[in-house]
Write a protein that holds these residues in place. Sequence first.
Motif, short mmCIF file in Angstrom:
data_model
loop_
_atom_site.label_atom_id
_atom_site.label_comp_id
_atom_site.label_asym_id
_atom_site.label_seq_id
_atom_site.Cartn_x
_atom_site.Cartn_y
_atom_site.Cartn_z
N HIS A 24 47.01 43.93 38.47
CA HIS A 24 48.14 42.98 38.07
C HIS A 24 47.56 42.45 39.00
O HIS A 24 47.34 41.59 40.77
N GLY A 25 47.66 40.73 39.07
CA GLY A 25 47.55 39.66 39.99
C GLY A 25 46.50 39.62 39.82
O GLY A 25 46.29 39.03 41.31
N MET A 26 45.32 40.11 39.08
CA MET A 26 44.48 39.83 39.26
C MET A 26 43.56 38.02 39.39
O MET A 26 44.37 37.47 37.93
N THR A 27 42.86 37.19 39.56
CA THR A 27 42.65 35.65 39.61
C THR A 27 41.24 35.79 39.92
O THR A 27 40.79 36.75 40.14
N HIS A 28 40.40 34.66 39.21
CA HIS A 28 39.22 34.48 39.08
C HIS A 28 38.59 33.61 41.20
O HIS A 28 37.71 33.68 41.65
N SER A 29 40.16 33.15 41.54
CA SER A 29 39.49 32.52 43.30
C SER A 29 40.32 32.78 43.37
O SER A 29 41.69 32.56 43.78
N TRP A 30 40.39 33.53 45.02
CA TRP A 30 41.56 33.65 46.44
C TRP A 30 40.27 32.42 47.95
O TRP A 30 39.93 32.27 47.44
N ALA A 48 36.12 41.91 48.13
CA ALA A 48 34.72 42.55 47.24
C ALA A 48 34.29 43.72 47.05
O ALA A 48 34.30 44.45 45.35
N ALA A 49 34.70 43.97 47.91
CA ALA A 49 34.20 46.19 48.09
C ALA A 49 35.24 47.55 46.83
O ALA A 49 34.38 47.65 45.92
N ALA A 50 36.01 46.82 47.04
CA ALA A 50 37.26 47.25 46.02
C ALA A 50 36.27 47.24 44.20
O ALA A 50 37.37 47.53 43.88
N LEU A 51 36.91 45.34 44.44
CA LEU A 51 36.35 44.81 42.98
C LEU A 51 35.02 45.59 42.66
O LEU A 51 34.80 45.39 41.18
N GLN A 52 33.98 46.25 42.61
CA GLN A 52 32.95 46.60 43.50
C GLN A 52 33.23 48.34 42.53
O GLN A 52 32.37 48.43 41.71
N GLY A 103 24.99 45.02 37.73
CA GLY A 103 25.03 46.08 37.50
C GLY A 103 26.78 46.86 37.41
O GLY A 103 27.38 47.63 36.64
N ALA A 104 27.32 45.84 38.23
CA ALA A 104 29.10 46.19 37.69
C ALA A 104 29.39 44.74 36.30
O ALA A 104 28.63 44.14 35.70
N ALA A 105 30.94 44.92 36.58
CA ALA A 105 31.60 44.34 35.45
C ALA A 105 31.90 42.79 35.96
O ALA A 105 32.30 42.19 35.37
N ARG A 106 31.74 42.81 37.30
CA ARG A 106 31.53 41.13 37.54
C ARG A 106 31.05 40.97 38.93
O ARG A 106 30.52 42.23 39.28
N GLN A 107 31.02 39.89 39.18
CA GLN A 107 30.03 39.65 40.27
C GLN A 107 31.11 38.75 41.81
O GLN A 107 32.28 38.23 41.16
N VAL A 108 31.23 38.90 42.40
CA VAL A 108 31.87 38.32 43.18
C VAL A 108 30.88 36.98 43.99
O VAL A 108 30.16 37.58 45.39
N LEU A 109 31.03 36.16 44.85
CA LEU A 109 30.80 34.84 45.69
C LEU A 109 31.98 34.36 46.99
O LEU A 109 32.52 34.29 46.09
N VAL A 110 31.81 34.89 47.69
CA VAL A 110 32.78 34.59 49.27
C VAL A 110 31.62 33.27 49.88
O VAL A 110 30.01 34.12 50.30
N GLU A 131 35.93 25.70 35.34
CA GLU A 131 36.04 26.13 34.64
C GLU A 131 35.65 27.63 34.66
O GLU A 131 33.82 28.21 34.98
N PRO A 132 36.05 28.59 35.35
CA PRO A 132 35.14 30.27 35.56
C PRO A 132 34.59 30.91 34.34
O PRO A 132 35.21 30.96 33.59
N THR A 133 33.87 31.73 34.66
CA THR A 133 32.88 32.58 33.65
C THR A 133 33.95 33.66 34.04
O THR A 133 34.71 34.08 34.95
N ASP A 134 34.42 34.60 32.67
CA ASP A 134 35.60 35.78 32.95
C ASP A 134 34.40 36.95 33.71
O ASP A 134 35.44 37.87 34.22
N HIS A 135 33.66 36.87 34.49
CA HIS A 135 32.76 37.59 35.39
C HIS A 135 32.58 37.42 36.62
O HIS A 135 31.77 38.01 37.33
#
Length: 188
Positions: A24-30, A48-52, A103-110, A131-135
């Motif tokens: 709920h309320g997830m977006t591609h940039s924070w 990032a850990a919780a997203l993985q 290996g995951a559904a998404r990658q996270v860049l911090v 122009e974000p990617t879906d993952h």
Amino acid sequence: MTVWDQLVGQAHAVAALQTAVGGHGMTHSWLFTGPPGSGRSNAAIAFAAALQCEQGGCGACHECHTVLAGSHADVSVIRTQKLSIGVDEVRDLVRRAALAPVGAARQVLVIEDADRLTEQAANALLKAIEEPTDHTVWLLCAPTVEDILPTIRSRCRFVGLTTPTTADVTAYLMRVDGVPEALASYAA
């Protein structure tokens, strides 16, 4: 112990992040902001850990451990000891963002200290955020929202952190490290 337990005095931010991990309320940039000592980088890494994590940040699984240790294949953390983060470093991140997760559904860049982005680096990052990617999920950390280019911050969901209270720090020291109350209160 979950990944959220290390975030002292940030209950409102943890609640918002847990809601986003739940879908709920997830977006591609924070954009994580807060004064020194507020834990903005720790909050971004916990997120990032919780997203993985399949359980939303259990703190015990392989994904949580590898993200927190800095060795997860789908989580990249940019830290700098330099005065600025240059365009070449950001372009490398943008290239990584275009790749599929390992290996995951998404990658996270911090990006810790996103306030240190040069103007060229900020513009390179803006293109990737526009122009974000879906993952891909971008997590930027800075002391204040004003430290980030207005066009970037307008595309980010804001997470504001505050300096933990003395009572919160005291309780944390007692709970996690077993410090006696009088000493914990003095240290806090």
